[in-house]
Design an enzyme around this catalytic site. Structure first.
Site, mmCIF file in Angstrom:
data_model
loop_
_atom_site.group_PDB
_atom_site.id
_atom_site.type_symbol
_atom_site.label_atom_id
_atom_site.label_comp_id
_atom_site.label_asym_id
_atom_site.label_seq_id
_atom_site.Cartn_x
_atom_site.Cartn_y
_atom_site.Cartn_z
ATOM 1 C CB SER A 16 -0.972 -0.176 1.101
ATOM 2 O OG SER A 16 -0.189 0.153 2.463
ATOM 3 C CG ASN A 17 3.654 2.635 2.979
ATOM 4 O OD1 ASN A 17 3.286 3.935 3.315
ATOM 5 N ND2 ASN A 17 3.333 1.633 3.877
ATOM 6 C CE LYS A 95 13.599 -12.405 4.473
ATOM 7 N NZ LYS A 95 13.838 -13.540 5.453
ATOM 8 C CG ASN A 111 12.160 1.178 7.030
ATOM 9 O OD1 ASN A 111 11.290 0.518 6.316
ATOM 10 N ND2 ASN A 111 12.120 1.035 8.041
ATOM 11 C CG HIS A 113 9.218 1.603 12.567
ATOM 12 N ND1 HIS A 113 9.267 0.180 12.399
ATOM 13 C CD2 HIS A 113 8.614 1.746 13.741
ATOM 14 C CE1 HIS A 113 9.054 -0.136 13.500
ATOM 15 N NE2 HIS A 113 8.763 0.615 14.417
ATOM 16 C CG ASP A 154 12.836 -0.406 12.807
ATOM 17 O OD1 ASP A 154 12.762 -0.154 11.506
ATOM 18 O OD2 ASP A 154 12.252 -1.124 13.471
ATOM 19 C CD GLU A 183 2.915 3.081 7.579
ATOM 20 O OE1 GLU A 183 3.943 2.459 8.258
ATOM 21 O OE2 GLU A 183 2.192 2.325 7.190
HETATM 22 C C1 GRF Z 1 3.724 -0.472 6.767
HETATM 23 O O1 GRF Z 1 3.064 -0.153 7.882
HETATM 24 C C2 GRF Z 1 5.103 0.078 6.981
HETATM 25 O O2 GRF Z 1 5.288 1.038 8.114
HETATM 26 C C3 GRF Z 1 6.102 -1.116 7.476
HETATM 27 O O3 GRF Z 1 5.407 -2.315 6.515
HETATM 28 C C4 GRF Z 1 4.261 -1.944 6.423
HETATM 29 C C5 GRF Z 1 4.006 -2.069 4.967
HETATM 30 O O4 GRF Z 1 2.875 -1.905 4.375
HETATM 31 N N1 GRF Z 1 7.490 -0.999 7.257
HETATM 32 P P1 GRF Z 1 2.323 -2.174 2.855
HETATM 33 O O5 GRF Z 1 2.705 -3.334 2.288
HETATM 34 O O6 GRF Z 1 3.107 -0.867 2.195
HETATM 35 O O7 GRF Z 1 1.075 -2.010 2.684
#
Ligand code: GRF
Length: 212
Positions: A16-17, A95, A111, A113, A154, A183
């Site tokens: 989704s990101n 990973k 990244n 988080h 992180d 996000e």
């Molecule tokens: C997100 O919550 C991000 O913060 C974390 O992994 C998740 C990825 O979600 N690192 P998506 O695959 O982008 O929906």
């Protein structure tokens, strides 16, 4: 000064990101940025499907396909050179990025988080474990963090954060949904800042355009 970004997105899950970044680029809000490659260690990742449906080259590359860490790193690095990539966005990549890749892309790997680092990060803090830990702690706020990737989990310098309230009776699922929504704003915004040359690397943290 504009900083043209040729981005590789590394993702293991639903993507989704990745989708939020693609949509932001398509809508013209991140001039100078292009996703040139999506890499996943998981052949069934939704992220690979999203890449395919947006005509973005995508690859299933996993450590399991190689005999050594070094062989895997060599292939990842040569693939990144081939496209050629100058910026990496981890979006749910499960990973650890090896020191060789961090060194080759120093300060050019980010990244996202799903909590307010430096709290609720580190090994084992992913997915619903993060939101469960936040709720257990009694914290009144959670949120999302975009940060630079360094050799520790992180840990790298923070670029952008945004908070959400933790409501009474909140569940890990409801908190995850709220955090995911922010996000999807925060990650494209951070990449927009990189592409616009609005990021200055400090020793402790990163200064962004909105700061003096
Ligand atoms: C997100 O919550 C991000 O913060 C974390 O992994 C998740 C990825 O979600 N690192 P998506 O695959 O982008 O929906």
């Amino acid at each position: 000064m504009r900083n043209d970004l040729r981005i590789a997105v590394f993702a293991s899950g639903r993507g989704s990101n990745l989708k939020a970044i693609i949509d932001a680029i398509k809508s013209g809000t991140i001039p100078g940025a292009e996703i040139v490659l999506v890499i996943s260690n998981n052949p069934d990742a939704g992220a690979l499907e999203i890449a395919r449906s947006n005509s973005i080259p995508s690859l299933h590359l996993s450590r399991k396909q190689f005999e050594s860490d070094q062989a895997f790193d060599t292939t990842v690095l040569s693939t990144l050179r081939e496209y050629p990539v100058n910026f990496i966005a981890l979006a749910g990549y499960m990973k650890r990025i090896s020191p060789a890749i961090v060194r080759a892309f120093r300060d050019r790997i980010v990244n996202i988080h799903p909590a307010l680092l430096p709290s609720f990060g580190g090994p084992g803090m992913y997915g619903s474990f993060v939101h469960e830990a936040v709720i257990r702690s009694g914290a009144a706020v959670s949120g999302a963090t975009v940060h630079i990737v360094d050799e520790e989990y992180d840990h790298g310098r923070i670029i952008l954060q945004k908070s959400v309230p933790v409501a009474p009776g909140e569940t890990a699922g409801s908190l995850a949904a709220k955090v995911a929504e922010i996000e999807h704003q925060l990650y494209p915004e951070a990449i927009r800042m990189f592409a616009g040359g609005k990021i200055t690397m400090g020793n402790q943290r990163v200064a962004t355009e909105s700061e003096p």
